[in-house]
Design an enzyme around this catalytic site. Structure first.
Site, mmCIF file in Angstrom:
data_model
loop_
_atom_site.group_PDB
_atom_site.id
_atom_site.type_symbol
_atom_site.label_atom_id
_atom_site.label_comp_id
_atom_site.label_asym_id
_atom_site.label_seq_id
_atom_site.Cartn_x
_atom_site.Cartn_y
_atom_site.Cartn_z
ATOM 1 N N ARG A 28 35.971 -8.805 20.425
ATOM 2 C CA ARG A 28 36.220 -8.502 21.836
ATOM 3 C C ARG A 28 37.587 -9.021 22.252
ATOM 4 O O ARG A 28 38.315 -8.358 22.993
ATOM 5 C CB ARG A 28 35.121 -9.107 22.717
ATOM 6 C CG ARG A 28 33.760 -8.432 22.546
ATOM 7 C CD ARG A 28 32.738 -9.039 23.480
ATOM 8 N NE ARG A 28 32.995 -8.719 24.870
ATOM 9 C CZ ARG A 28 32.389 -9.318 25.900
ATOM 10 N NH1 ARG A 28 31.494 -10.277 25.673
ATOM 11 N NH2 ARG A 28 32.670 -8.985 27.139
ATOM 12 N N CYS A 65 35.759 -16.281 29.654
ATOM 13 C CA CYS A 65 34.992 -15.495 28.681
ATOM 14 C C CYS A 65 34.880 -14.095 29.249
ATOM 15 O O CYS A 65 35.864 -13.555 29.748
ATOM 16 C CB CYS A 65 33.628 -16.139 28.413
ATOM 17 S SG CYS A 65 32.643 -16.420 29.907
#
Length: 266
Positions: free
Chosen positions: A174, A230
């Site tokens: 990611r 995050c």
């Protein structure tokens, strides 16, 4: 300060501490509450990531913005939380959601908070008791004292970019933008370093030793303010726990990538 409690120590503290079950599943949002009803640590109240540990979602601000502090405080008071209460939080996801609660409680000025090492599975494996009853509503006197300087928003990050070290807590695929299963845009904030949050615990959900935590960050630049993010400001809290255990100060970007990419074309 040690921010963890073992199952054996918690067994001795049942009835003396306030316990919150923080189990949750991002892809099936009723799983955590269902697990709680099926069995939890005796006396534990349930905190839902999206109903209790997060606020209302809007166009910007991320998928899990911080909750309204007074609403959160009322939830704590209903569990009997007082200014002097010792609180224990747990989940079953390598501290992903318990760390969010741990950070949020401390952000609200309550410092006596511990995460159950090994989570609910560790408790069960240690022979801990299980209850299905939901504890009664109580009347605590908790009052939040929000800690200033614990967060940074997108505008501040843009304005102070040269003075910051950004830590992206998501898995490497990611971070590199090779896949993005949740947010509409892939990638990372320019200049961010990648430290996967799960590296702070072992596969059974136990927090790694202090020396192992320190080793994670040994090459981290220390000459700038450290900002951790995050996907939505949840799992970043596990890295904040790891950094604090290593004696390193850092702040949270609550909106994280889900906020950042909301300003970019899809």
């Amino acid at each position: 300060m040690n921010h963890l409690i073992t199952s054996e120590d918690l067994k001795l503290q049942l009835g003396k501490v306030v316990i919150f079950d923080c189990r949750f599943h991002l892809m099936n949002k009723t799983v955590g509450s269902e697990q709680y009803r099926a069995g939890h640590i005796p006396g534990a109240y349930y905190l839902d990531l999206e109903q209790d540990l997060s606020g209302e979602v809007s166009q910007h601000g991320g998928r899990h913005p911080l909750p309204d502090i007074e609403t959160f405080s009322k939830k704590l008071r209903a569990a009997g939380v007082n200014q002097q209460s010792t609180i224990v939080v747990y989940d079953d996801s390598r501290m992903a959601y318990a760390a969010r609660a741990w950070w949020l409680l401390r952000f609200c000025g309550h410092q006596s908070v511990f995460i159950l090492d090994g989570g609910y599975t560790g408790w069960v494996n240690a022979g801990g008791a299980i209850d299905r009853r939901e504890p009664a509503v109580k009347q605590g006197n908790f009052k939040a004292n929000v800690q200033q300087g614990w967060t940074l928003d997108r505008d501040a990050i843009c304005a102070q970019a040269e003075q910051l070290t950004l830590i992206d807590s998501r898995e490497s695929k990611r971070y590199r933008g090779e896949e993005e299963p949740i947010d509409p845009v892939a990638g990372h904030i320019p200049g961010a370093l990648n430290f996967f949050w799960q590296d702070a615990t072992d596969e059974k959900g136990f927090f790694k030793s202090k020396s192992e935590q320190q080793q994670r960050w040994i090459d981290l630049p220390r000459d700038k303010k450290i900002v951790v993010y995050c996907g939505s400001g949840v799992t970043a809290c596990v890295n904040l726990l790891s950094l604090e255990a290593s004696g390193i100060n850092a702040v949270l970007y609550p909106g994280s990538w889900s906020d950042w990419c909301s300003y970019r074309p899809k």
